[in-house]
Design an enzyme around this catalytic site. Structure first.
Site, PDB file in Angstrom:
ATOM      1  CG  ASP A 111      51.309  47.575  43.869  1.00 18.97           C
ATOM      2  OD1 ASP A 111      52.023  47.574  42.671  1.00 18.97           O
ATOM      3  OD2 ASP A 111      51.513  46.484  44.520  1.00 18.97           O
TER       4      ASP A 111
ATOM      5  CG  ASP B 216      42.964  35.668  48.448  1.00 21.63           C
ATOM      6  OD1 ASP B 216      41.913  36.016  48.633  1.00 21.63           O
ATOM      7  OD2 ASP B 216      43.284  34.914  47.885  1.00 21.63           O
TER       8      ASP B 216
ATOM      9  CG  ASP C  85      47.885  32.057  39.446  1.00 22.37           C
ATOM     10  OD1 ASP C  85      46.619  31.907  39.126  1.00 22.37           O
ATOM     11  OD2 ASP C  85      48.343  31.315  40.226  1.00 22.37           O
TER      12      ASP C  85
END
Ligand code: SAM
Length: 292
Positions: A148, A166, A169
């Site tokens: 993560d 990058d 959403d």
């Protein structure tokens, strides 16, 4: 053949993006290449006659072979050509390798770190989109960390010249990459004069994503804003890139590189023009938080 089965067959031959309720884009699927639910997200890869091979995660278009260079060039070269010596670059998300491919074009870059939460995205991208990463995963400057990104920026002690977020959403595994805590931790991972850029959605349809990142980046950075680029399959108008830095004029294109001539979209005029924003974006301001 009865009409009904044909309609069903045609319906099955289209991929409909589910990002927006009440409006969306639909791709004819000339060939389904791969579909699987990884531990983290639903991965779909298919061929389309106009856009070539397409990657979607959780029903949202991530990239197509035809227009991915616009996004990857603009997210990478605007900050890296604005930094005097971008020797260390951190890429968060970006497991498809497109950003890394562009970062690797800079001889000034001596170290690249990628933190991607889903290893399947990397392996599937290498297998089904080899031109996307174009061998960058074998670049000796690269370190790939599976995990993560929010935890990496919180616990790593390494500092970077540029951070490129990058991500998907702000829902699912990507949601944590739009929080104030995350941006504060990214700030702590930047060297003096460092630059941060994040994928900020399509403001015409995702205006709330602009407010979200303005609110959550403004406590941590002296300068922040957006630049835009038209990416055909990020439907709904110009795609926004959020930027943040403590420099006064952080994104002046100060470096020149010979490879810029070989790029598909980016050039110095485009670099400068991408910071010209429409009024509806300029009106977006951070919303003061209620708590004192
Ligand atoms: N260019 C695409 C866009 O604009 O939507 C995004 C490209 S890339 C495929 C997005 C990547 O972010 C995915 O591989 C996903 O697995 C990764 N990701 C999402 N949440 C993450 C997290 N918390 N930490 C690290 N990677 C994450």
């Amino acid at each position: 053949m009865h009409i009904f089965p044909l309609a069903v067959a045609l319906a099955l031959a289209f991929f409909e993006e589910t990002l927006f309720h009440g409006w969306g884009q639909k791709f004819y699927v000339s060939q389904e290449v791969f579909q699987e639910k990884t531990e983290l997200q639903e991965v779909v890869i298919f061929e389309n006659p106009l856009f070539g091979r397409v990657l979607a995660l959780d029903g949202v278009i991530q990239l197509t072979e035809a227009d991915e260079p616009i996004y990857h060039e603009m997210m990478t070269h605007v900050p890296l050509l604005s930094h005097p010596h971008p020797s260390s670059v951190l890429v968060l998300g970006g497991g498809d390798g497109g950003i890394l491919r562009e970062v690797a074009k800079h001889a000034a870059v001596k170290r690249m770190v990628l933190v991607e939460i889903d290893p399947d995205v990397i392996s599937l991208s290498k297998k089904y989109f080899p031109k996307l990463s174009d061998g960058v995963f074998d670049d000796p400057r690269l370190e790939v960390i599976i995990g993560d990104a929010a935890l990496f920026v919180k616990f790593s002690e390494e500092l970077f010249d540029v951070i490129l977020c990058d991500s998907t959403d702000p829902f699912g595994p990507g949601a944590v990459l739009f929080t104030s805590e995350f941006y504060g931790d990214c700030k702590a991972r930047l060297k003096e004069g460092g630059l941060f850029v994040n994928q900020n959605g399509v403001p015409f349809l995702q205006g709330e994503e602009m407010t979200l990142t303005l609110n959550n980046r403004s406590p941590h950075f002296a300068q922040l804003g957006f630049y835009v680029a038209p990416i055909p399959t990020y439907a709904g108008g110009g795609m926004a890139f959020g930027w943040a830095s403590d420099l006064t004029l952080p994104f002046e294109a100060i470096r020149e590189e010979p490879f810029v001539q070989t790029l598909f979209y980016y050039n110095r005029e485009i670099h400068k023009a991408s910071f010209a924003l429409p009024n509806y974006m300029l009106r977006k301001k951070p919303i003061p938080s209620e708590d004192p």
